[in-house]
Design a protein around this motif. Structure first.
Motif, PDB file in Angstrom:
ATOM      1  N   ASP A 147       0.603  -0.969   0.089  1.00  0.00           N
ATOM      2  CA  ASP A 147      -0.249   0.097  -0.261  1.00  0.00           C
ATOM      3  C   ASP A 147       0.598   1.055   0.072  1.00  0.00           C
ATOM      4  O   ASP A 147       2.239   1.180   0.611  1.00  0.00           O
ATOM      5  CB  ASP A 147      -1.032  -0.424   1.179  1.00  0.00           C
ATOM      6  N   VAL A 148      -0.036   2.286  -0.662  1.00  0.00           N
ATOM      7  CA  VAL A 148       0.710   3.911  -0.129  1.00  0.00           C
ATOM      8  C   VAL A 148       2.332   3.898  -1.259  1.00  0.00           C
ATOM      9  O   VAL A 148       3.494   3.991  -1.009  1.00  0.00           O
ATOM     10  CB  VAL A 148       1.622   4.395   0.963  1.00  0.00           C
ATOM     11  N   PRO A 149       2.144   3.290  -2.767  1.00  0.00           N
ATOM     12  CA  PRO A 149       3.317   3.643  -3.532  1.00  0.00           C
ATOM     13  C   PRO A 149       3.199   5.554  -3.305  1.00  0.00           C
ATOM     14  O   PRO A 149       2.875   6.357  -3.414  1.00  0.00           O
ATOM     15  CB  PRO A 149       2.041   4.197  -5.235  1.00  0.00           C
ATOM     16  N   PHE A 150       4.525   5.039  -3.375  1.00  0.00           N
ATOM     17  CA  PHE A 150       5.762   6.466  -3.494  1.00  0.00           C
ATOM     18  C   PHE A 150       5.294   7.396  -5.179  1.00  0.00           C
ATOM     19  O   PHE A 150       4.951   7.904  -4.568  1.00  0.00           O
ATOM     20  CB  PHE A 150       6.981   5.611  -3.670  1.00  0.00           C
ATOM     21  N   ASP A 151       5.302   6.627  -6.403  1.00  0.00           N
ATOM     22  CA  ASP A 151       4.354   7.325  -7.080  1.00  0.00           C
ATOM     23  C   ASP A 151       2.793   7.771  -7.055  1.00  0.00           C
ATOM     24  O   ASP A 151       2.538   8.655  -7.695  1.00  0.00           O
ATOM     25  CB  ASP A 151       5.222   7.397  -8.580  1.00  0.00           C
ATOM     26  N   GLY A 152       2.191   7.605  -6.325  1.00  0.00           N
ATOM     27  CA  GLY A 152       1.175   7.881  -6.265  1.00  0.00           C
ATOM     28  C   GLY A 152      -0.095   7.029  -7.177  1.00  0.00           C
ATOM     29  O   GLY A 152      -1.245   7.513  -7.201  1.00  0.00           O
ATOM     30  N   LEU A 153       0.652   6.195  -7.850  1.00  0.00           N
ATOM     31  CA  LEU A 153       0.235   5.293  -9.131  1.00  0.00           C
ATOM     32  C   LEU A 153       0.028   3.698  -8.896  1.00  0.00           C
ATOM     33  O   LEU A 153       0.617   2.988  -7.687  1.00  0.00           O
ATOM     34  CB  LEU A 153       1.043   5.821 -10.223  1.00  0.00           C
ATOM     35  N   ARG A 154      -0.634   3.221  -9.442  1.00  0.00           N
ATOM     36  CA  ARG A 154      -1.711   2.151  -9.757  1.00  0.00           C
ATOM     37  C   ARG A 154       0.047   1.469 -10.312  1.00  0.00           C
ATOM     38  O   ARG A 154       0.678   1.642 -11.262  1.00  0.00           O
ATOM     39  CB  ARG A 154      -2.963   1.483 -10.600  1.00  0.00           C
ATOM     40  N   PRO A 155       0.090   0.293 -10.037  1.00  0.00           N
ATOM     41  CA  PRO A 155       1.042  -0.567 -10.745  1.00  0.00           C
ATOM     42  C   PRO A 155       1.107  -0.882 -11.747  1.00  0.00           C
ATOM     43  O   PRO A 155       0.027  -1.642 -12.818  1.00  0.00           O
ATOM     44  CB  PRO A 155       1.335  -1.927  -9.428  1.00  0.00           C
ATOM     45  N   ASP A 156       2.076  -0.293 -12.363  1.00  0.00           N
ATOM     46  CA  ASP A 156       2.515  -0.846 -14.100  1.00  0.00           C
ATOM     47  C   ASP A 156       2.947  -2.113 -14.598  1.00  0.00           C
ATOM     48  O   ASP A 156       3.080  -3.305 -13.692  1.00  0.00           O
ATOM     49  CB  ASP A 156       2.865   0.267 -14.903  1.00  0.00           C
ATOM     50  N   ALA A 157       3.111  -2.613 -15.598  1.00  0.00           N
ATOM     51  CA  ALA A 157       4.375  -3.636 -15.907  1.00  0.00           C
ATOM     52  C   ALA A 157       5.732  -3.813 -15.562  1.00  0.00           C
ATOM     53  O   ALA A 157       5.814  -4.861 -14.985  1.00  0.00           O
ATOM     54  CB  ALA A 157       4.034  -4.203 -17.631  1.00  0.00           C
ATOM     55  N   ASP A 158       6.023  -2.834 -15.547  1.00  0.00           N
ATOM     56  CA  ASP A 158       7.820  -3.273 -14.732  1.00  0.00           C
ATOM     57  C   ASP A 158       7.396  -3.361 -13.726  1.00  0.00           C
ATOM     58  O   ASP A 158       8.482  -3.547 -13.235  1.00  0.00           O
ATOM     59  CB  ASP A 158       7.954  -1.070 -14.935  1.00  0.00           C
ATOM     60  N   THR A 159       6.374  -2.885 -12.527  1.00  0.00           N
ATOM     61  CA  THR A 159       6.397  -2.458 -10.942  1.00  0.00           C
ATOM     62  C   THR A 159       5.922  -4.248 -10.890  1.00  0.00           C
ATOM     63  O   THR A 159       6.712  -4.629 -10.577  1.00  0.00           O
ATOM     64  CB  THR A 159       5.395  -2.203 -10.775  1.00  0.00           C
ATOM     65  N   ARG A 160       5.240  -4.309 -11.640  1.00  0.00           N
ATOM     66  CA  ARG A 160       4.709  -5.833 -12.085  1.00  0.00           C
ATOM     67  C   ARG A 160       5.757  -6.872 -11.981  1.00  0.00           C
ATOM     68  O   ARG A 160       5.754  -7.780 -11.091  1.00  0.00           O
ATOM     69  CB  ARG A 160       3.690  -6.011 -12.075  1.00  0.00           C
ATOM     70  N   ALA A 161       6.878  -6.340 -12.923  1.00  0.00           N
ATOM     71  CA  ALA A 161       7.220  -7.774 -13.132  1.00  0.00           C
ATOM     72  C   ALA A 161       8.864  -7.952 -12.136  1.00  0.00           C
ATOM     73  O   ALA A 161       9.153  -8.934 -11.629  1.00  0.00           O
ATOM     74  CB  ALA A 161       8.493  -7.129 -14.325  1.00  0.00           C
ATOM     75  N   ARG A 162       9.281  -6.751 -12.059  1.00  0.00           N
ATOM     76  CA  ARG A 162       9.923  -6.654 -10.557  1.00  0.00           C
ATOM     77  C   ARG A 162       9.744  -6.906  -9.258  1.00  0.00           C
ATOM     78  O   ARG A 162      10.306  -7.792  -8.467  1.00  0.00           O
ATOM     79  CB  ARG A 162      10.445  -4.499 -10.349  1.00  0.00           C
ATOM     80  N   LEU A 163       8.688  -7.171  -8.134  1.00  0.00           N
ATOM     81  CA  LEU A 163       8.016  -7.647  -7.428  1.00  0.00           C
ATOM     82  C   LEU A 163       7.898  -8.941  -8.168  1.00  0.00           C
ATOM     83  O   LEU A 163       8.185  -9.717  -7.086  1.00  0.00           O
ATOM     84  CB  LEU A 163       6.235  -7.280  -7.107  1.00  0.00           C
ATOM     85  N   ALA A 164       6.871  -9.271  -8.445  1.00  0.00           N
ATOM     86  CA  ALA A 164       6.684 -11.072  -9.106  1.00  0.00           C
ATOM     87  C   ALA A 164       8.520 -11.508  -8.918  1.00  0.00           C
ATOM     88  O   ALA A 164       9.028 -12.745  -8.982  1.00  0.00           O
ATOM     89  CB  ALA A 164       6.318 -11.505 -10.848  1.00  0.00           C
TER      90      ALA A 164
END
Length: 634
Positions: A161-178
């Motif tokens: 919760d509380v993304p630093f950029d204030g946005l929903r996760p994009d494809a790049d964010t999802r890939a890094r987290l996965a």
């Protein structure tokens, strides 16, 4: 509730998400260092924080799957208020299934936008403003990563919760987290398991301390009062209410300083509001119904804000429990049945208040085991109480019968005396007298045994042990002389005072010395020795009596029961002598009532030594002579 993320990172602006490889290496290294030191909770926090670093989120929570299917929150980083609210709470399995089913799936990741949100069972919503952007993060969005084993089993879930950029996760964010989750899932599971083993060991030690305090010989109330504070400490409760069926109720509560106080009363005392509510008859009936169900199914009942059902217990009863919790100001309870075999014997209700965590499955298992162990202790206490009652009844019956027999036996002996004056002695007449005399001796011993067991006032004046020894030996000298025995007596020259009723002292001496003479063959020796032993170190001053004989002795198998009432030896040599089997029981009980001890050392065929130890009575100080003029004489 307001959230703050300014303490998550040191930089002034939003941090730049780091590569999974860098974060994984740094996080695993730090976590393993903590793990080596046994700091498993901190190690788990490190890896939880790493997920936020990789994905660019300020608040991350980790919940691990338990045997019940629910997930227990074991870590939350990024917000202390959220951590206090969530840590230790359970995410119900059905709530997680509903969320993941409705969510968008990206490999191990799940995203459920606010517009499709479903009740989470446990939710913390940050107080943040939604950015003016088409992909802006909504405070009610739900973004999580499932921790999977190679076979696909879910072992935990990370919630971000509380993304630093204030946005929903994009494809790049999802890939890094996965990628991060895939590389750290096994490490997180291993650390969680190690942490749980540590908790299990600590709880096992605490549970042993609870049971160590239970002494069933002291009764059910003593068991509960001794164990209640230790149980509250062991399971981290704020308070605990114990109710024993047809027995005591006790409340233990954690004091302001962290210690535990125990209050006992008709319904557990009035210091804790919990006992006030449970004391009502309808609440006791409710508790009885729940306890019977829980014990028959070997279950516990946990009730909290996030646990609203329990199979087998009616909704009406659960609603009554919830209403009671609300009135008592308690947020979570664990209801543990106490019992043994098929019989529930009572209940303990463990309570936590405020932001305290839910009960973990490890704590639940420890509570279940303690419920059985305490049930065994209560069952044993009930057996002891029943035996004590039976012994009391038997002793009262014996005393009553003895009193009722005394007058008729006295009348029989009196009439036999009259007959002896009217007619010449005959064998039947003499046999009748011997039988009556034996019956009178039995009645006298029964009454003496009853007196030794009954209430006695502590003598205000000490009895002279040395004088009683000399008088007893003098009375029995003729008996020893008739058997051509040597009877030796040794007493100190100084008085030996003891706080024992003189009548009881005479019975102790009479039984021991007469037994020694009775079971010593003709020509043998009996020694009666009294010694005053001064105080030494922590040992008080005592009087020690030894009665030593060269008689037939006692077989080894019978030594342990010679002081039991109505016990006579099976040795044919001992059976030749008459006796009631009560003399040594009277000795033992009289000595024990006076705070002393008695024991026997014996070798069959060689003789016996009976040793009685009694506390010496304090000797009054001799007043000092008044001061007079120098050289003055009386």
């Amino acid at each position: 509730m307001t959230t703050t993320t300014t303490d998550v990172h040191d930089s002034d602006g939003p941090p730049v998400p780091r590569s999974p490889a860098d974060v994984v290496d740094a996080s695993i290294t730090a976590a393993l260092l903590h793990g080596v030191e046994g700091r498993y909770a901190e190690a788990i926090d490190v890896l939880t924080r790493g997920a936020g670093d990789v994905a660019g989120f300020g608040v991350v929570a980790l919940a691990m799957r338990r045997d019940s299917g629910d997930h227990e929150f074991v870590s939350l980083v990024g917000d202390e208020e959220a951590r206090a609210l969530v840590l230790g709470k359970h995410l119900p399995a059905e709530a997680l299934v509903e969320q993941t089913t409705e969510a968008d799936a990206w490999g191990p990741l799940r995203f459920l936008p606010a517009e499709r949100a479903v009740p989470a069972g446990l939710a913390w919503t940050p107080d943040i403003e939604k950015a003016d952007h088409p992909d802006a993060w909504d405070p009610d969005d739900w973004f999580s990563a499932l921790l999977l084993r190679p076979d696909g089993d879910v072992v935990g879930v990370l919630t971000l919760d509380v993304p630093f950029d204030g946005l929903r996760p994009d494809a790049d964010t999802r890939a890094r987290l996965a990628d991060y989750v895939e590389r750290t899932a096994a490490v997180l599971e291993n650390l969680d398991q190690r942490h749980r083993v540590e908790q299990q060991l600590a709880l096992a030690a605490a549970s042993r301390e609870v049971i160590r305090r239970a002494d069933p010989r002291q009764g059910a109330r003593a068991v509960v009062e001794a164990c209640a504070p230790a149980l509250v400490d062991a399971l981290g409760a704020d308070a605990a209410w114990f109710h024993v069926v047809n027995g005591p109720s006790v409340v233990a509560r954690r004091g302001a300083g962290g210690g535990v106080d125990a209050a006992a009363g008709a319904v557990g005392g009035r210091q804790v509001s919990l006992s006030e509510e449970v004391a009502a008859p309808e609440e006791l009936r409710l508790l009885s119904r729940i306890t019977r169900h829980l014990w028959s199914h070997q279950e516990l009942l946990m009730r909290s804000l996030y646990s609203r059902s329990h199979p087998g217990i009616s909704d009406a009863d659960l609603a009554a429990v919830d209403a009671w919790l609300e009135r008592a100001g308690v947020t979570t309870v664990l209801v543990v049945p106490l019992g043994t075999l098929d019989e529930p014997l009572g209940t303990v209700v463990l309570a936590r208040s405020g932001l305290q965590r839910d009960w973990s499955d490890i704590e639940e298992q420890a509570a279940r085991d303690l419920g059985r162990d305490l049930g065994d202790a209560l069952h044993t206490a009930a057996v002891f109480a029943e035996k004590r009652a039976m012994v009391g009844y038997k002793e009262q019956l014996i005393a009553t019968v003895a009193h009722e027999l005394r007058n008729p036996i006295t009348a029989v002996l009196g009439n036999l005396d009259v007959l002896a004056e009217l007619i010449a002695p005959t064998p039947p007449l003499e046999a009748s007298r011997r039988a009556a005399e034996r019956m009178r001796a039995l009645v006298d011993d029964l009454l003496a045994l009853s007196e030794a067991d009954g209430p006695q006032a502590v003598p205000t004046e000490p009895a002279a042990f040395d004088e009683a020894v000399v008088e007893t030996v003098d009375l029995l000298r003729t008996v020893a002389a008739a058997k051509e025995q040597t009877l030796v007596v040794a007493v100190p020259s100084d008085p030996v005072p003891v706080l024992v009723p003189r009548g009881g002292l005479d019975r102790v001496l009479g039984n021991l010395v007469s037994n020694a003479i009775k079971y010593t063959p003709a020509g043998g020796t009996v020694v009666v020795d009294l010694e005053a032993v001064p105080a030494a170190s922590e040992n008080p001053a005592t009087a020690v009596l030894r009665v030593v004989d060269t008689g037939i002795g006692i077989v080894e198998e019978e030594i342990g029961r010679v002081f039991n009432a109505f016990v006579r030896s099976d040795d044919p040599l001992a059976r030749r002598e008459s006796g009631t089997g009560l003399g040594l029981a009277i000795v033992a009980r009289t000595v024990q009532r006076a705070g002393g001890t008695v024991h026997v050392d014996s070798v069959h065929g060689e003789g016996s030594t009976f040793t009685v130890t009694l506390p010496l009575a304090p000797t009054p100080a001799t007043p000092a002579p008044p001061d007079g003029p120098a050289g003055a004489t009386g």
